[in-house]
Enzyme design. Structure first.
Site, PDB file in Angstrom:
ATOM      1  N   TYR A  59      89.222 -91.468  -6.236  1.00 32.52           N
ATOM      2  CA  TYR A  59      88.041 -91.415  -6.451  1.00 32.52           C
ATOM      3  C   TYR A  59      88.600 -92.908  -7.514  1.00 32.52           C
ATOM      4  O   TYR A  59      88.546 -92.637  -8.706  1.00 32.52           O
ATOM      5  CB  TYR A  59      87.045 -90.677  -6.699  1.00 32.52           C
ATOM      6  CG  TYR A  59      85.601 -91.144  -7.117  1.00 32.52           C
ATOM      7  CD1 TYR A  59      84.788 -92.879  -7.098  1.00 32.52           C
ATOM      8  CD2 TYR A  59      84.920 -90.467  -8.127  1.00 32.52           C
ATOM      9  CE1 TYR A  59      83.631 -93.360  -7.322  1.00 32.52           C
ATOM     10  CE2 TYR A  59      83.260 -91.668  -8.438  1.00 32.52           C
ATOM     11  CZ  TYR A  59      83.015 -92.335  -8.251  1.00 32.52           C
ATOM     12  OH  TYR A  59      82.635 -92.791  -8.654  1.00 32.52           O
TER      13      TYR A  59
ATOM     14  N   LYS B 240      87.122 -93.196  -2.081  1.00 27.42           N
ATOM     15  CA  LYS B 240      86.392 -94.130  -1.858  1.00 27.42           C
ATOM     16  C   LYS B 240      86.316 -94.724  -3.154  1.00 27.42           C
ATOM     17  O   LYS B 240      86.710 -94.834  -4.807  1.00 27.42           O
ATOM     18  CB  LYS B 240      85.624 -92.706  -2.671  1.00 27.42           C
ATOM     19  CG  LYS B 240      83.953 -93.541  -3.219  1.00 27.42           C
ATOM     20  CD  LYS B 240      83.171 -92.803  -3.609  1.00 27.42           C
ATOM     21  CE  LYS B 240      81.681 -93.414  -4.659  1.00 27.42           C
ATOM     22  NZ  LYS B 240      81.233 -92.286  -5.702  1.00 27.42           N
TER      23      LYS B 240
ATOM     24  N   VAL C 194      79.791 -93.522   0.487  1.00 27.19           N
ATOM     25  CA  VAL C 194      79.655 -93.085  -0.531  1.00 27.19           C
ATOM     26  C   VAL C 194      77.837 -93.406  -1.089  1.00 27.19           C
ATOM     27  O   VAL C 194      78.309 -94.067  -1.646  1.00 27.19           O
ATOM     28  CB  VAL C 194      80.142 -91.702  -1.206  1.00 27.19           C
ATOM     29  CG1 VAL C 194      79.417 -90.697  -2.095  1.00 27.19           C
ATOM     30  CG2 VAL C 194      81.321 -90.921  -0.348  1.00 27.19           C
TER      31      VAL C 194
END
Length: 300
Positions: free
Chosen positions: A134, A162, A205
């Site tokens: 992330y 992400k 996301v």
């Protein structure tokens, strides 16, 4: 595991006393799954992960896993600031039945790229379920370089990343360096979902899915069907909601939008305050416009 599609970054519903609200969490999850989402992502940035204790995070994760009940994969934010704490929390989440760990880069300490690589390598070696990197430099003060992501992509349980940098060039760089690897790149900035898909990304996301799940899912599905004009329209329809995100401290605007949409997700956790005054009026007006558009579309 095949990670793709729209994975909502869910809000964490709270009571008026700012305690976790399991019942509303279940309502939110059912609504999202009924709308066709491809996963559930809890305890991300909009889920206020940084404001909960480990015990609270485990309670939230267990509630989410039970509510989802195997219908879609469950992603839970496991990133702590130290490598040791991240490994400890990750293994507890694995025991609960989480499918994928989202591991944010350490924040405040601003480690070097080599330190970042060693951080994620150690986590990878000491947890038994898949990891999604992330990257959100605006919040952490550090960004995973494409070369570091390429190194990490070769680790057996690092499945993808992400990216919430807000920079489409960064997403393209991740896709380019990992093109020969089995590695997933997901948009973490909702304004870049379509552009990411066009470049070969696997999905997003998406925080906007808390309020507009059918629009976000429609964006992905129309793109998969080759209906680019339709997917462009869906992408543009997200902008009025995204424009309200600057009206208060994250995630106060999104929580208010969700509440006005019929989901009593409660307030943000202190010190963040609920919207009031002109900001509240703007979010209320935005939701009313979406309702009017939805009603008009049904009548056509």
């Amino acid at each position: 595991m095949n990670i793709k599609g729209i994975i909502p970054a869910i809000l964490t519903p709270l009571t008026k006393e700012e305690d976790f609200h399991p019942e509303v969490t279940k309502q939110l999850i059912d609504r999202l799954i009924d709308s066709g989402v491809h996963g559930i992502f809890a305890l991300g940035t909009n889920g206020e992960f940084h404001l909960f204790s480990e015990e609270e995070k485990l309670q939230i994760a267990e509630t989410v896993v039970n509510a989802v009940a195997g219908r879609v994969p469950v992603f839970i934010g496991a990133g702590e600031n130290s490598t040791e704490a991240t490994i400890r929390l990750s293994n507890k989440l694995a025991d609960i039945g989480v499918d994928v760990l989202s591991v944010i880069t350490p924040y405040f300490v601003a480690p070097s790229q080599e330190e970042l690589y060693e951080h994620f390598r150690r986590i990878s070696e000491n947890v038994r379920i898949p990891i999604l990197l992330y990257n959100i430099p605006s919040r952490t003060g550090v960004s995973l370089a494409p070369e570091t992501v390429l190194r990490l992509s070769s680790l057996p349980n690092v499945l993808g990343i992400k990216d919430s940098s807000g920079d489409i060039a960064n997403i393209k760089a991740y896709l380019d360096v990992t093109k020969d690897e089995e590695f997933v790149v997901l948009a973490g900035t909702d304004s870049l979902i379509l552009e990411t898909l066009k470049l070969g990304g696997s999905g997003a996301v998406a925080a906007t899915a808390n309020v507009l799940p059918k629009i976000v899912v429609g964006l992905y599905e129309s793109f998969q069907q080759g209906e680019l004009d339709q997917s462009e329209q869906f992408q543009q329809q997200l902008q009025p909601l995204r424009a309200t995100f600057t009206l208060g401290t994250l995630p106060a605007p999104l929580k208010k939008a969700a509440e006005l949409s019929g989901l009593p997700v409660g307030p943000p956790k202190s010190p963040v305050k609920e919207l009031s005054g002109e900001a509240l009026e703007a979010v209320t007006h935005m939701i009313e416009n979406y309702r009017t558009q939805a009603k008009s579309a049904k009548e056509q």
